[in-house]
Enzyme design. Structure first.
Site, PDB file in Angstrom:
ATOM      1  N   ARG A 179       0.992  -1.355  -0.174  1.00  0.00           N
ATOM      2  CA  ARG A 179       0.177   0.345  -0.184  1.00  0.00           C
ATOM      3  C   ARG A 179       0.718   1.110  -0.325  1.00  0.00           C
ATOM      4  NH1 ARG A 179      -2.141  -2.159   4.467  1.00  0.00           N
ATOM      5  NH2 ARG A 179      -1.491  -0.314   5.952  1.00  0.00           N
ATOM      6  N   HIS A 195       3.477 -11.223   9.012  1.00  0.00           N
ATOM      7  CA  HIS A 195       1.599 -11.787   9.046  1.00  0.00           C
ATOM      8  C   HIS A 195       1.688 -11.965   8.107  1.00  0.00           C
ATOM      9  CE1 HIS A 195       0.744  -8.888  11.888  1.00  0.00           C
ATOM     10  NE2 HIS A 195       1.136  -7.274  10.852  1.00  0.00           N
ATOM     11  N   ASP A 230       4.593  -6.517  18.021  1.00  0.00           N
ATOM     12  CA  ASP A 230       3.623  -6.096  17.305  1.00  0.00           C
ATOM     13  C   ASP A 230       2.439  -4.856  17.432  1.00  0.00           C
ATOM     14  OD1 ASP A 230       2.374  -4.980  14.774  1.00  0.00           O
ATOM     15  OD2 ASP A 230       1.173  -6.469  14.108  1.00  0.00           O
TER      16      ASP A 230
HETATM   17 ZN   LIG Z   1       2.712  -4.150  12.085  1.00  0.00          ZN
END
Ligand SMILES: [Zn+2]
Length: 451
Positions: A216, A277, A328
């Site tokens: 992105r 992720h 995270d």
């Molecule tokens: Zn992150």
């Protein structure tokens, strides 16, 4: 020379912990590891044992938190009660991001990293994109925010890899950064590289690495600039990957391929790259990641908190990707919980047990995480490695009666009793030696939130 006698120690490539292990440390390095039972002999006789400090419980190598956004610690408990998804959580996160300056960032990160030390984390990978002033204007020192993080880790007594993050656009099709996002941008990847090249950690506890925020945030034609900079400098490269199905959909619409394919085509994947992720990969994505030996950092406590989904951890490992762990968003800072979640989430998905051994979970939390952050000489209780020792109580209400091999299924961060980083004691009897962690967390968070 310091000598420690661990009641149990988890040695490299062992399926379970070994009882009565003498560990010698000099100048921050492990100089001897000698099991006293079952044929091992200490370097000298009984004299050696007399001056060794006993470590009751299970001693592990240092835990590595391979994915952190320190300032997200301010969001704990402020977003969990509501509705919404990743995107509505992100709006709240941006409110905090907009309030930080180098001083408040230092205070918040110092407290968050000290919480990590209490949890047995000896090294953190900070995925850092909060670079500039609130309207995007650089500070007098354009790396003032990164310098705050490096200093924060030094105060907290842990090592840091500053994964300085290239973040240029708001969407896959190149929309400009708006609002709080303006702080993240350097204009283009060349200017990002120029700024990052000026960072000099100036201390053995910190290193610089590179990151691509996501497909992105970095246009396809600039991905190779970031990857090339990391490659030339021999540093790790991290990238958020397929955290959301929406990211996959947008990438397909704009580029006609998955984010993983796009990264592969622009030279981003490889053994020095860690995808964070990878929750929604295709089978072809898993093959690309595994065949290139790209590591994957799983963040199960964040993924569950943000309703992101469950990454296919077993298939990732079978494809060839080393697995590491990150806290995270810091909804929880407890790598024991993240480690067992890798196994337990697979059970929920497959309705079968036994995908990862306890030794697999220990390796993900320790040696694999350190490798992902560019510290190939840490994360093992082995001669020559950095002297990180993390001792977990086996006599707490949670761990009493638990066999040492069961620690990753029973212990929590609160069971960490003693932490040594690079030969220096940082946590003793469950207390951080230099930071009043609860007080500093409270004060630092109040300063950047609406209370
Ligand atoms: Zn992150």
């Amino acid at each position: 020379m310091t000598r420690w006698l661990a009641e149990y120690a988890w040695l490299p490539d062992h399926a379970e912990p070994t009882p009565e292990v003498l560990i010698e440390v000099e100048d921050g390095r492990i100089t001897a590891v000698a099991p006293l039972v079952g044929g091992g002999t200490p370097t000298a006789g009984v004299e050696v044992l007399r001056d060794a400090t006993r470590l009751p419980g299970l001693t592990l190598p240092g835990l590595a938190n391979a994915h952190s956004h320190a300032f997200h610690r301010a969001l704990r408990g402020r977003t969990q009660g509501g509705r919404g998804d990743f995107w509505s959580w992100r709006d709240v996160m941006y409110d905090v991001a907009a309030r930080l300056d180098p001083d408040s960032y230092l205070a918040l990160a110092r407290a968050a990293y000290a919480e990590m030390a209490l949890a047995g984390i000896t090294c953190v990978g900070e995925f850092h994109y909060l670079h500039h002033g609130p309207d995007g204007t650089p500070y007098a020192d354009p790396n003032a925010m990164g310098a705050a993080l490096i200093e924060a880790a030094a105060h907290a007594g842990i090592r840091l890899t500053l994964l300085d993050t290239c973040y240029l656009t708001a969407t896959v099709d190149g929309a400009p950064l708006v609002g709080a996002q303006r702080r993240f941008g350097d204009g283009d990847a060349l200017r990002w590289a120029e700024r990052v090249s000026a960072i000099a950690p100036g201390n053995d506890h910190a290193r610089v690495g590179a990151a691509i925020h996501s497909v992105r945030a970095v246009p396809a034609e600039q991905l190779a600039t970031v990857a090339g900079w990391a490659d030339r400098n021999g540093v790790p490269l991290h990238v958020h990957l397929s955290e959301q199905p929406a990211e996959n959909d947008a990438c397909r619409a704009v580029h006609g391929c998955t984010p993983t394919r796009l990264l592969a085509d622009h030279g981003v994947l490889g053994p020095h790259t860690t995808a964070v992720h990878a929750t929604h990969p295709t089978s072809a994505d898993l093959a690309l990641l595994g065949e290139s030996r790209t590591g994957i950092c799983l963040c199960p406590t964040t993924e569950r908190d943000l309703a992101d989904g469950i990454g296919p951890a077993r298939r990732m490992a079978e494809a060839g990707s080393p697995l590491s762990l990150g806290s995270d968003s810091h909804a929880v800072i407890d790598l024991f919980e993240d480690a067992r979640a890798v196994e337990l989430d697979e059970r929920l998905r497959t309705r079968r047990r036994g995908h990862f051994t306890p030794a697999d979970l220990c390796a993900a939390a320790t040696v694999a995480g350190h490798a992902a952050l560019g510290w190939g000489d840490a994360g093992r209780l082995a001669v020559g490695d950095r002297a990180d020792l993390v001792t977990v109580r086996l006599d707490s209400a949670r761990t009493a009666g638990v066999p040492p091999v069961g620690a990753f299924h029973a212990a929590t961060a609160a069971d960490v009793r003693h932490v040594v980083v690079d030969g220096r004691t940082v946590v003793a009897d469950g207390r951080h030696l230099t930071v009043d962690v609860p007080t500093e967390l409270r004060d630092a968070i109040e300063a950047v939130t609406n209370r």
